[in-house]
Scaffold this motif. Structure first.
Motif, PDB file in Angstrom:
ATOM      1  N   PRO A  31      -0.067   2.726 -10.751  1.00  0.00           N
ATOM      2  CA  PRO A  31       1.064   2.062 -11.407  1.00  0.00           C
ATOM      3  C   PRO A  31       2.211   3.050 -11.626  1.00  0.00           C
ATOM      4  CG  PRO A  31      -0.588   2.647 -13.033  1.00  0.00           C
ATOM      5  CD  PRO A  31      -1.118   3.128 -11.714  1.00  0.00           C
ATOM      6  N   LEU A  32       3.413   2.616 -11.340  1.00  0.00           N
ATOM      7  CA  LEU A  32       4.603   3.442 -11.566  1.00  0.00           C
ATOM      8  C   LEU A  32       5.620   2.641 -12.363  1.00  0.00           C
ATOM      9  CD1 LEU A  32       5.192   5.118  -8.064  1.00  0.00           C
ATOM     10  CD2 LEU A  32       4.132   6.145 -10.079  1.00  0.00           C
TER      11      LEU A  32
ATOM     12  N   SER B 215       0.824  -1.207   0.000  1.00  0.00           N
ATOM     13  CA  SER B 215       0.000   0.000   0.000  1.00  0.00           C
ATOM     14  C   SER B 215       0.863   1.264   0.000  1.00  0.00           C
ATOM     15  CB  SER B 215      -0.907   0.017   1.228  1.00  0.00           C
ATOM     16  OG  SER B 215      -0.119   0.127   2.404  1.00  0.00           O
ATOM     17  N   CYS B 216       0.185   2.367  -0.159  1.00  0.00           N
ATOM     18  CA  CYS B 216       0.858   3.665  -0.110  1.00  0.00           C
ATOM     19  C   CYS B 216      -0.110   4.684   0.469  1.00  0.00           C
ATOM     20  CB  CYS B 216       1.308   4.100  -1.508  1.00  0.00           C
ATOM     21  SG  CYS B 216      -0.041   4.551  -2.620  1.00  0.00           S
ATOM     22  N   ILE B 217       0.449   5.825   0.865  1.00  0.00           N
ATOM     23  CA  ILE B 217      -0.387   6.969   1.214  1.00  0.00           C
ATOM     24  C   ILE B 217       0.065   8.124   0.328  1.00  0.00           C
ATOM     25  CG2 ILE B 217      -0.832   6.260   3.576  1.00  0.00           C
ATOM     26  CD1 ILE B 217       1.324   8.214   4.503  1.00  0.00           C
TER      27      ILE B 217
ATOM     28  N   PRO C 243      14.230  -0.598 -11.728  1.00  0.00           N
ATOM     29  CA  PRO C 243      13.499  -0.957 -12.954  1.00  0.00           C
ATOM     30  C   PRO C 243      12.340  -1.917 -12.694  1.00  0.00           C
ATOM     31  CG  PRO C 243      15.876  -1.094 -13.281  1.00  0.00           C
ATOM     32  CD  PRO C 243      15.664  -0.906 -11.812  1.00  0.00           C
ATOM     33  N   GLY C 244      11.378  -1.814 -13.588  1.00  0.00           N
ATOM     34  CA  GLY C 244      10.236  -2.703 -13.510  1.00  0.00           C
ATOM     35  C   GLY C 244       8.932  -1.952 -13.339  1.00  0.00           C
ATOM     36  N   ASP C 245       7.861  -2.699 -13.362  1.00  0.00           N
ATOM     37  CA  ASP C 245       6.529  -2.121 -13.145  1.00  0.00           C
ATOM     38  C   ASP C 245       6.143  -2.308 -11.686  1.00  0.00           C
ATOM     39  OD1 ASP C 245       6.239  -1.379 -15.830  1.00  0.00           O
ATOM     40  OD2 ASP C 245       5.604  -3.411 -16.370  1.00  0.00           O
ATOM     41  N   TRP C 246       5.703  -1.221 -11.091  1.00  0.00           N
ATOM     42  CA  TRP C 246       5.333  -1.233  -9.675  1.00  0.00           C
ATOM     43  C   TRP C 246       3.882  -0.792  -9.556  1.00  0.00           C
ATOM     44  CZ3 TRP C 246       9.211  -2.144  -5.802  1.00  0.00           C
ATOM     45  CH2 TRP C 246      10.497  -2.301  -6.316  1.00  0.00           C
ATOM     46  N   GLU C 247       3.220  -1.337  -8.574  1.00  0.00           N
ATOM     47  CA  GLU C 247       1.820  -0.973  -8.372  1.00  0.00           C
ATOM     48  C   GLU C 247       1.532  -0.861  -6.879  1.00  0.00           C
ATOM     49  OE1 GLU C 247      -1.733  -3.500  -9.659  1.00  0.00           O
ATOM     50  OE2 GLU C 247      -1.434  -2.114 -11.317  1.00  0.00           O
ATOM     51  N   PHE C 248       0.888   0.230  -6.528  1.00  0.00           N
ATOM     52  CA  PHE C 248       0.591   0.496  -5.121  1.00  0.00           C
ATOM     53  C   PHE C 248      -0.907   0.776  -4.945  1.00  0.00           C
ATOM     54  CE2 PHE C 248       4.844   2.059  -6.164  1.00  0.00           C
ATOM     55  CZ  PHE C 248       5.623   1.321  -5.284  1.00  0.00           C
TER      56      PHE C 248
END
Length: 389
Positions: A153-154, A133-135, A160-165
């Motif tokens: 998505p970042l 999670s993120c805030i 590197p890579g696809d990140w999702e929070f």
């Protein structure tokens, strides 16, 4: 009739000239307000700094990380009441224009050390309980239309890579200067991916945030932290949070100096505009002032009359300019956000800026009256009566 009423009538004897002078002053005041607000925005991070927080980073560069093991050694120092750590992430959301700061933080200790990031108890628990999670700050969430439960998505650049929070909380700043454009997520989540893809850089932190008992002991404890890691493979540099933020401001020192010089130039223009209009008015009334002297008006009365007229015009220009500055700053801030993303996380006109530009304009108005006052008070009555202008 009082001197004030006489000065007021004198100011409006040439209405077109007075209106144009007021309009010119208003434009200058508007420009001064935008410049000062821009300079203030550079220092927003410094203003939001807390005196009893220290930042410990690698002595050579912020881009070189420190071993996570330093945390316990720092926390063991007398006078240290809390330690957290963070990494700059630098991901891209959609495109580079959508830039906003993202930090991987040790969530629990970080929120303890930054109480100005206000979350509800439910949001805090949800964030701490979900590793992915993120805030996000209130301003950032409003900018992108995010709400709790949304997935962000970042595209990683440094990692590197696809990140999702998943958004689990939207914090609000406790102070006006608090940055509400941040995205904070779990350092553990970052480190977990790094162990798999880049194990040599795992278990390292970009910087440590150190909370001390008293601000007066900050310098002593900063030296103690650095002394503890002297001659090691990763020496540290510890400074107050304010000094740390000032380091970023110093990178734009030339630009800020240019903006300050432009502000001084605008004040000079104000002085010239007002002095020229006042000199013309006083020159045209030279015979009137000579008559007033014959009627018993003393030099101090004439000085008050001229200074009052100058201050009245300056005040009108300052009032109109300050009124225009309020919506102009909002529009300018929106334009900067659109063009530069969240480069200025806090861009807002401050009340002290308004008082500063109003005070500066009134001071210039007073200065502009000095030369006409000297001319009128020194001229002889016979010479004034013979004046043709």
């Amino acid at each position: 009739m009082t001197l004030f009423h006489l000065a007021y009538r004198n100011a409006w004897r040439q209405k077109a000239r007075t209106i144009l002078t007021v309009a010119g002053l208003a434009v200058v005041v508007l420009g001064l307000g935008l410049l000062r607000t821009t300079v203030t925005a550079w220092y927003a991070g410094v203003e939001a700094s807390v005196q009893n927080r220290l930042i410990t980073r690698h002595a050579a560069s912020l881009s070189i990380h420190l071993p996570l093991a330093y945390r316990d050694r720092i926390a063991a120092l007398p006078g240290v009441t809390g330690v957290s750590y963070a990494n700059w992430f630098g991901g891209v959301y959609r495109d580079a224009k959508g830039f906003f700061p993202q930090f991987a933080v040790e969530a629990r200790s970080y929120l303890d050390l930054y109480p100005e990031f206000r979350l509800t108890a439910a949001e805090r628990d949800a964030f701490l309980g979900d590793r992915q999670s993120c805030i996000v700050g209130r301003k950032l969430a409003a900018q992108h239309g995010w709400k709790i439960g949304d997935q962000i998505p970042l595209k990683g650049s440094l990692y590197p890579g696809d990140w999702e929070f998943v958004v689990r909380g939207i914090y609000q700043g406790a102070e006006r200067a608090t940055d509400e454009t941040l995205l904070l997520f779990h350092w553990d989540y970052l480190n977990e991916r790094r162990r798999a893809t880049d194990p040599d850089r795992a278990n390292t932190a970009g910087w440590f945030v150190v909370q001390v008992t008293e601000a007066s002991r900050a310098a002593t404890l900063a030296n103690a932290v650095d002394a503890g890691f002297a001659n090691s493979a990763a020496e540290t540099r510890t400074e107050t949070e304010q000094a740390f933020q000032m380091g970023f401001v110093a990178m734009a020192g030339t630009l800020i100096l240019t903006l300050d010089l432009m502000a001084v130039l605008l004040n000079g223009i104000t002085l010239l505009v007002l002095a020229n209009a006042l000199a013309m008015s006083v020159r045209e009334r030279t015979r009137e002032y000579a008559v007033m002297k014959t009627l018993g008006f003393r030099p101090i009365h004439l000085a008050g009359l001229i200074a009052g007229e100058s201050l009245l015009i300056a005040a009108l220009g300052a009032a109109v300019g300050a009124t225009l500055t309020i919506p102009a700053c909002k529009a300018y801030g929106a334009l900067l956000t659109n063009r530069l993303g969240n480069f200025f996380p806090v861009f807002a006109l401050q009340l002290r800026t308004l008082w500063l530009i109003i005070g500066a304009t009134l001071l210039v108005g007073l200065m502009a009256s000095v030369a006409p006052i000297l001319r009128v008070t020194r001229i002889r009555i016979t010479e004034g009566l013979r004046h043709i202008g």
